[in-house]
Every structure is written in C-alpha cells, then in structure tokens.
Write an enzyme that holds these catalytic residues in place. Structure first.
Site, PDB file in Angstrom:
ATOM      1  N   ASP B 164       0.811  -1.209   0.000  1.00  0.00           N
ATOM      2  CA  ASP B 164       0.000   0.000   0.000  1.00  0.00           C
ATOM      3  C   ASP B 164       0.854   1.273   0.000  1.00  0.00           C
ATOM      4  O   ASP B 164       0.410   2.331  -0.408  1.00  0.00           O
ATOM      5  CB  ASP B 164      -0.908  -0.043   1.235  1.00  0.00           C
ATOM      6  CG  ASP B 164      -2.008   0.996   1.138  1.00  0.00           C
ATOM      7  OD1 ASP B 164      -2.632   1.061   0.060  1.00  0.00           O
ATOM      8  OD2 ASP B 164      -2.214   1.747   2.107  1.00  0.00           O
ATOM      9  N   HIS B 245      -8.592   6.044   0.133  1.00  0.00           N
ATOM     10  CA  HIS B 245      -8.522   7.108  -0.865  1.00  0.00           C
ATOM     11  C   HIS B 245      -7.171   7.220  -1.526  1.00  0.00           C
ATOM     12  O   HIS B 245      -6.947   8.087  -2.348  1.00  0.00           O
ATOM     13  CB  HIS B 245      -8.897   8.442  -0.225  1.00  0.00           C
ATOM     14  CG  HIS B 245     -10.294   8.439   0.284  1.00  0.00           C
ATOM     15  ND1 HIS B 245     -11.395   8.431  -0.544  1.00  0.00           N
ATOM     16  CD2 HIS B 245     -10.779   8.378   1.543  1.00  0.00           C
ATOM     17  CE1 HIS B 245     -12.495   8.373   0.184  1.00  0.00           C
ATOM     18  NE2 HIS B 245     -12.145   8.339   1.458  1.00  0.00           N
ATOM     19  N   ARG B 246      -6.237   6.329  -1.144  1.00  0.00           N
ATOM     20  CA  ARG B 246      -4.923   6.432  -1.741  1.00  0.00           C
ATOM     21  C   ARG B 246      -4.976   6.225  -3.245  1.00  0.00           C
ATOM     22  O   ARG B 246      -4.187   6.797  -3.972  1.00  0.00           O
ATOM     23  CB  ARG B 246      -3.974   5.424  -1.109  1.00  0.00           C
ATOM     24  CG  ARG B 246      -2.951   6.134  -0.295  1.00  0.00           C
ATOM     25  CD  ARG B 246      -1.834   5.255   0.165  1.00  0.00           C
ATOM     26  NE  ARG B 246      -1.405   5.805   1.434  1.00  0.00           N
ATOM     27  CZ  ARG B 246      -1.306   5.126   2.547  1.00  0.00           C
ATOM     28  NH1 ARG B 246      -1.559   3.844   2.561  1.00  0.00           N
ATOM     29  NH2 ARG B 246      -0.937   5.710   3.658  1.00  0.00           N
ATOM     30  N   GLY B 247      -5.933   5.399  -3.689  1.00  0.00           N
ATOM     31  CA  GLY B 247      -6.071   5.114  -5.120  1.00  0.00           C
ATOM     32  C   GLY B 247      -6.316   6.373  -5.913  1.00  0.00           C
ATOM     33  O   GLY B 247      -5.546   6.721  -6.817  1.00  0.00           O
TER      34      GLY B 247
END
Lengths: 597, 313
Positions: B164, B245-247
């Site tokens: 991640d 929300h990293r995507g």
C-alpha cells in the site's frame, strides 16, 4: 586427491561447461547436477588446479552472511581503534571463482546474496556499521544432487550454464575410473599428468574470443529459440550468445556456426525452458513431463482437474460445491493478529544488542560500551586492557521467524479425488493470501497410482500454487505411505535449509491400498507406523482431514491419525473454507508449541 | 514486479543519472532542504537559529540501494565504532535511511526483505522521520524518500501494508518480439565491450530526458485538473471497489506528472488512462481463485469511463 581435468571419467558435458567458463569467466558460472559419487566436487577442484593463479574460493552453503559478505573484524578493530572489515568469501573470489557444493540446499539469504553480486558485479555491503561496494567479478561453480531438490531459480538465472549429468555412467566410463584407480594404487606420481595441453587450448581460445563474430541471423536464431522455449527474461539470450562465442573460440573458429548455437541452446536455453508454461505462453513449450514414476497402465485413469471452479462430481451425493468467497475469512481464523516475527533472547537471528539482561552476551556491543565508559572515566591508556564493568554488558536480541510450512498431502486416487484437490486448493490459496500476516508457506504432495509426487515445492506464491493444483492428475490407487514419505522429505529439506516447523495435512479417506514398496502390500500399516516414528523424530505435526461420509466410514482415517499422533477432523462436506479453518487452527497450535520461550 | 532478467534493477539504478541536482544545506548529514525549515534535522535547526539562512550547495538526488542482508544498524544508523573506541565518545553514525532523505530508497527483491526491516520501513515511511533508540543513542532525523521496490511475484507475495505504501505498481514481462530481443542482446554486448563509448553514444538521449524531467518538475506545480475529470477518477475507483482514498489521490498526482512530462498544463483523459493501471493494480481486492489479471479489470473499467481516444465517455 588431485587429478587433471582431462582425466576425469564421464561428466563430459560438465567438463565442457567448465572449459567454456575458463575461456570466458563473464559467463558467470556453471551449475552441475549429478547423482552422488559422480566426482562433481573432484571436477570442480581439478578445474581450480587448471586455472591456478585465479582465486578459487569455497563457499559452504552454511556460511552465514557475515562470512559471505564480510563484517566487522573485531580483533583488528579493537587493536587499532580503526574500524576494520573482515573480507567475506564473495569479495575474496573477485577475479576468480566461487565454488559451492549442494548449492540447491542453500537458503534464500545465501542464494540471493550471491545472485545479486553475480548480476551486478558489485558486492553491496551494509553490515555492522560498514558501507562499501567493492567490485565482485566472479563466476559461480555450483554442484548438486538433483535428487535433493532444485536450485533457487534466481540463482540459476544468474549464471550462463546448467548441466545435469543424468544418465548412469556408461561402461567405458566405469572402466576408465577403475583403471585410473588401479594405476593410483601403484603410486600417485604416475597419474599426476599435466594440464598443459588444456591450458594452452584455453589461452588460445581466450585470445581468439574478442575476434569471434556473430551474424545477424544467428542473433535472431538464438532469440527465437529462447522465445520458443518460453525462457523468462533476457539474461538467457545474452548468456547464450556469449556461450556460442566461447564455444567457437574453443573450437578455433572466428565466426560462430551451428555447432556453437547448438551448444548455447543445450547449455543455456534448454535448461531454462519453463516446464509448466503459462497457458498464455507460446504453445511450442507446452510439454509437461508426465510424472516419471507414474506407470503407464494408470494413464487411462488420468484426468485433469476441470479448469475453473466447475461443480465437483460428488454433488450427486449431496455435498454442496465450495463457496467461492475468499475475501470472507472465517472469524475464528482472523481472531488474533500474528506478528510476522517474534523477538527472542535465546535463538534465531541476532538483530541487535540490548542492555536488558539475557542469556547471551553481545561481545562487540559490550566492548564498545566499555570503550565509551572508559573514555568518560578518562583512565584509558594505550596498551592497557579494556575493562568492562557490569553496566557495560550488552545482550543479544534475536528474531525468530515464526512461520509455518503447511504440506498438503492429498489423496488423488479414486473418484473423490477431484473434490479433495479442489478443497485443498481453495484452502491453500487462502493460506497464501494470508501468508504475510501468518507467515505460512505451502507445499503440495499428491499421491495416486503407486507413487507420490510433489506438485508444489514450498512456496509463498499464490500464483504458483494455483498453477500446480490446476495441473494435478487424479485417479488410480491410494499409495498413502508414499504420500506421507514424500511429505516428510519436504519437511526434512525445509528444516535443513533452516526453515520453519512443518505441519502435514493429509486429505484422504484413509484407505491405503498401495504400499510404497511393492513387496509390502500387506504391510502398509506397518510402513505407516514406521513413518510415524520419523515424523515424531523430525517434529513434523500432522492433521488428518477425513473426507469419508459417516455411512461409508471404515475408521481407516481415524486409525491413520492415531498412528501418526495427528489431529483428526472429519469433513465429509468440506468446502475449502472448512479445510482452511481446520488447517489454520492446527497451524496456530503448532506455532504455539514451537514459539520461543 | 515481474519476470527476472528483464532489466528491473538496471532501470532503477539508471535513475540516479537522470535526476536534476537539488539544493542542500552545506555540510548537513541528511541533505536538508535549505528552503524548508519545517523539515530540518536538529543540527540544521540549531544552526539556523537566529541566522537568516544556511550555506547552500547543489547535490545529486540520492538513489540508495538497500541490499538484501543489510543489517538493522546500517539501515537506521548506529553508534560510530571508531569514535567509541578511539575517543570513548558516543556518536551517531547515520545509516541508509539518512542517506536516502529527499531521494529514492531502492530495495531489490523487496518481497524477500527481512520482516523486521519491513516493520522499520513502514514506521519511517509513515512519519517521514527515523527515530533511533539503540546502544544508548537517541536520535531523530528526517527521512523522506520515495520507496522503489522490485522483485518476482512468484517468490512470494508482498506484505499488504508495504504494498500500500507504493504509489505505482508496474508489471514487467519478458518481451516477446524477436527484433527487440536481439537489440537487447546487441546493446548489452556493446556496453560490455566499451562502457564509456556506449555511454557517450547515448548521452544525447540522456541529456534530452534529463532536460525533459527538469522542465516537467518546474511545470508540475501548475498543472490543473478539470472537475469533470476528478469525477471520472472517483468513479473509476468506486467502480473497482478500491479501499481508502490512496487510489484516487495517486491517480491524480500521477496524471499531473504525466501531463507535465508531456509539457501540458492541464490533465487530459489520456493521462488518466496512462496512469490508472499502475496506480490501482495493487489496490484491488484480490481473489486468489480468479484468473483475471488486475490490469485487465482496470482497463475494462476505464473503457466505461474514458473512451479509447481519450475523450470522456
């Protein structure tokens, strides 16, 4: 015992590979496989003698990273007050050769360290306060017995040539050995023949090498061969061209021809052919060798597992097909968060020193602490012994890999085999999906016909596991003992390589009708009893998953569990989730037992 | 991540020569940014105290190798042995994390990294600081770096928390085109025969790339994204069921960088298409029983959101 390279009987291909390596050490090495007593290490040492003047360093596979890479030279550091590096084996082999026997049994730290240095030509040292990157241009000569397992694939890709001397020695070879031995009896001086001829050939070839040319279509031919064989990556072709050049130079040719290309394909490309290519890969490489031990009369019964998750055949008996919802992990299996590694004060890998009292004193850290407190108390004089006070004592703290190797031994015989494999596959993949949290690795053995086959060597890769289980063959008799034997062998090898404890999971109905030795058909249970002794000795835990329905049960699987001292669950309606849960639970138990005090 | 022998490490190690130099505080062990006092190490903070500015020098962006078998003391830094022995002083000797500050930390075979080192990296990556408490030393210094990993997925899965932390995930496979493969072999041979001449031959391309990166770096701060495209990005992540929300944040940032690299001031749908797979590949929920590659799933979802020509569908 030293014998000139040319006088060693047999092993012609291996000898030839070594000659090529002598001509161009940039080939980075040769791996030589052969059964015991094939004079593999003798060959390597004769080679060393042939190339006297170039470093030839033996690197035992048990060598720890500080010996392989180098580390702090404590004595010199203390004496001089300057940090001194104890040169490692790899650095010492710079400009020459590194030799390892049983290289297939080396652990990942060993193989990856060597592979990284081979690939980059540089040894990156970041240890014990040292940061250095000395050049490491060397070639690896690795010998091994293929019967003991394969060589780490990354290491195998880092060297140009791979030779397996498979055929048993020919009569002429045996005679040659005998006559040599007979002559030896009459006095070693008689066979101390000379390598002079070979040395001249090598020197000639070396000076010719830069002039050897390769035609454009020959480059293309080698690349096409690599493509056809499904070779992974591009190192193989780069090596192949180099092998062809060295081969031509050795044959006194200035341009490579068919013979040179043949040698390159044989020594470099063919050994890298992927035996189990992705279905998407070129079809030319799609030959999967049938299990060598499977007798032909069983092949009628062979069936491949239906590709995707087709309903299993015992649906008719009222078993529901497995639920495919892998993201839903059973709550019991998720309850506790297992730390990947645990700290220990007694065993494992030494990671740091600490002031908290523990059984093992960390000498270096203690001496440094003493030096500092001396410096402070201002009574340090040259030549005076360094005095460590109790407050200077530092203790070693270790990390223990609390992993677990789960070996599925699956009964792939009879009509229910497809189902059993299916469930084992689901469970194995769930274990691997979870692998990082739980530190599981998985191996799979299938037993059918009258033998057992390792479908999957210990791995953490879900994609490898999936491929192996999709290609499993089913049907035939039930060689239960052979399955157990094979599983114990995997566990033994893993332990030799310093791996984690093992759990053997037998997925079976317990009907053992084929002993692993044909003459022991009636003595199947006796054989299982004796294997149980081995299992206990090797501390391999076992879990028997009984797949019979209560109605049909003969109690065989329970008997098996008792014999093995194994845990037992009956899961006639087992979906992969149920299998996964029982395995995970058994795994935690094993780990609880193995955990450091 | 991908096949072995496809030049993954070679590519990463080639990065160092392409990056334009950066401003550093002169004499600072950690290469502190003179223009960003908030991230200074304690020495720089102390030196700056009361003064208007610190001496500056230009230096290369560090690209630091974390080799397999590195010990914890070398990664996070440790007691300086020589000073301890000769002067009886307790001094800190910075490790790889210090050296990588404001640059790149490269880990080959990242999926084989020792687990205690993974734990350590996760802590540092989250906070941007390396806190050392060992052997009687107590130090905290800035350690902000871009993590670059490579490896072969068949060797084992990457720990999810670490996965991640990577913004982008590229999948590298063996090239299947024969002409390209022949070219690889030939270039490699030319390089080995005469590395200096090979470098010289490629210097014009290197220069051009270097200049392009420099221009893009200056431009990237001014690149804008239309609200409509933001909606598309959010939709894409929603459709693929990406956690957190990293995507979408990564897609946004990568798309801006892509636009800047092409010398544009606004993000086009084509930029989104260009970066979406690598930004999301490792963020999809995995189903071990399915054959479908994550990349193909993302492409499919993209097709419904942005059409092939780049216009919003």
């Amino acid at each position: 015992m030293n014998i000139p390279l040319e006088m060693i009987a047999g092993m012609t291909e291996a000898r030839f590979a070594l000659m090529l390596l002598a001509v161009d050490p940039g080939l980075k090495g040769a791996l030589i496989g052969g059964g015991p007593g094939r004079a593999k290490s003798l060959l390597a040492r004769s080679f060393a003698r042939l190339l006297a003047g170039m470093p030839f360093v033996e690197a035992p596979i048990a060598a720890t990273p500080d010996r392989l890479v180098g580390g702090l030279d404590l004595e010199r550091t203390l004496r001089t007050g300057r940090r001194s590096l104890a040169e490692g084996l790899i650095a010492r082999s710079h400009g020459g050769f590194l030799y390892a026997d049983s290289v297939n049994l080396a652990d990942a730290r060993w193989t990856r360290t060597v592979a990284a240095a081979l690939n980059s030509g540089v040894l990156r040292i970041e240890r014990d306060g040292f940061s250095a990157a000395p050049p490491a241009e060397f070639a690896l000569i690795g010998t091994y017995d293929p019967g003991d397992g394969d060589i780490d694939s990354q290491l195998a890709d880092s060297v140009a040539m791979h030779v397996i001397e498979e055929a048993p020695p020919a009569l002429s070879e045996r005679l040659q050995v005998l006559s040599l031995a007979a002559r030896r009896e009459t006095g070693p001086s008689r066979i101390a023949g000379d390598d002079g001829g070979l040395r001249n050939r090598i020197d000639r070839a070396r000076s010719r090498l830069p002039r050897v040319t390769v035609a454009p279509e020959q480059y293309r031919e080698l690349s096409a061969a690599a493509l056809r064989l499904g070779v992974e990556g591009h190192r193989a072709e780069i090596f192949a061209v180099r092998v062809a050049r060295a081969h031509a130079a050795l044959g006194d040719r200035d341009a490579i021809d068919e013979r040179d290309i043949d040698a390159a394909v044989r020594l470099t490309l063919a050994p890298r052919a992927r035996t189990r290519p992705d279905s998407s890969a070129s079809s030319a490489s799609g030959e999967r060798p049938a299990p060598a031990t499977a007798p032909n009369n069983q092949s009628r019964d062979d069936r491949r597992i239906p590709a995707q998750d087709a309903p299993a055949p015992d649906e008719a008996l009222g078993t529901s097909p497995p639920a495919n919802s892998p993201s839903r992990v059973a709550p019991s299996a998720r309850r506790q968060r297992t730390r990947a590694q645990t700290l220990s004060w007694t065993r494992g890998r030494y990671v740091r020193a600490d002031t908290r009292k523990a059984p093992k004193v960390a000498l270096e850290a203690t001496l440094l602490a003493a030096a500092i407190s001396h410096g402070r108390s201002n009574n340090r004089r040259p030549g005076r012994a360094l005095l460590a006070r109790p407050s200077d004592l530092r203790y070693k703290q270790f990390r223990v890999d609390s992993g677990l190797l789960v070996i599925f031994a699956i009964d792939a015989s009879g009509s229910m085999a497809v189902n059993r494999i299916h469930h084992a596959k689901g469970a194995a993949l769930r274990l691997l999906q979870d692998a990082y949290r739980r530190r599981f690795s998985v191996a799979v053995v299938a037993f059918r016909g009258n033998s057992a086959e390792t479908l999957l060597a210990p791995t953490r890769s879900a994609s490898l596991a999936k491929r192996a289980l999709d290609e499993a063959l089913v049907g035939g008799g039930t060689p239960l003992a052979a399955g157990i034997r094979e599983s114990l062998e995997i566990a033994r090898r893993a332990r030799l390589a310093g791996g984690p404890p093992a759990l053997m999971v037998l997925v079976t109905d317990g009907c053992a009708n084929v002993a692993s030795r044909p003459d022991a058909r009636e003595a199947v249970w006796e054989e299982i009893e004796s294997l149980a002794v081995v299992a206990r000795r090797d501390e391999v835990s076992a879990l028997v998953i009984d797949t019979t329905k209560p109605l049909f049960s003969t109690g065989a699987a329970e008997r098996l569990a008792r014999s093995l001292g194994a845990s037992y669950v009956r899961l006639p309606r087992a979906g992969d989730a149920a299998v996964y849960e029982s395995v995970a639970a058994a795994g935690e138990m094993v780990r609880g037992r193995a955990a450091p005090a | 991540m991908g096949h072995r022998g496809t030049g993954k490490s070679t590519a990463v190690r080639a990065l160092a020569e392409l990056l334009p130099p950066i401003r550093k505080v002169k004499g600072c062990l950690y290469g502190c940014d003179p223009d960003n006092a908030a991230e200074h190490c304690s020495e720089c903070a102390a030196r700056l105290n009361g003064r208007a500015r610190l001496p500056v020098q230009l230096g290369p962006v560090p690209v630091v190798d974390l080799p397999l078998g590195a010990t914890e003391d070398r990664v996070c830094g440790t007691l300086d042995i020589e000073r301890a022995l000769t002067r009886g002083e307790k001094a800190f000797e910075p490790g790889l994390l210090a050296r990588a500050n404001r640059g790149f930390l490269y880990i080959d075979e990242v999926n084989l990294l020792e687990h205690y080192l993974v734990d350590l990296l996760l802590d540092v990556a989250a906070s941007g600081r390396n806190i050392v408490e060992r052997e009687g030393i107590s130090v905290s210094h800035p350690a902000r770096f871009v993590l670059v990993g490579s490896g072969n997925p068949e060797e084992g899965e990457l720990r999810p928390q670490l996965l991640d932390r990577f913004g982008l995930h590229c999948r590298i496979t063996t090239i299947q085109d024969i002409e390209a493969r022949v070219e690889i072999v030939k270039r490699r041979e030319r390089f080995e025969r005469d590395p200096a001449a090979f470098r010289q031959e490629w210097e014009p391309e290197q220069d051009e790339l270097r200049a392009r990166i420099g221009r893009a770096r200056r431009l990237v701060r001014d690149v804008t994204v239309s609200d409509e495209l933001l909606v598309r990005i959010a939709e894409l992540c929603l459709r693929l069921g990406v956690d957190g929300h990293r995507g979408e944040l990564t897609i946004l940032r990568a798309a801006k960088a892509q636009a800047a690299l092409e010398g544009r001031r606004d993000v086009a749908p084509a930029d989104l298409r260009r970066v979406a797979v690598m930004a999301l590949r490792h963020r999809l929920r995995r189903d071990p029983l399915t054959e479908i590659d994550a990349g193909a799933r993302i492409e499919k979802a993209l097709d419904r959101i942005v059409d092939r020509n780049g216009a919003a569908a």
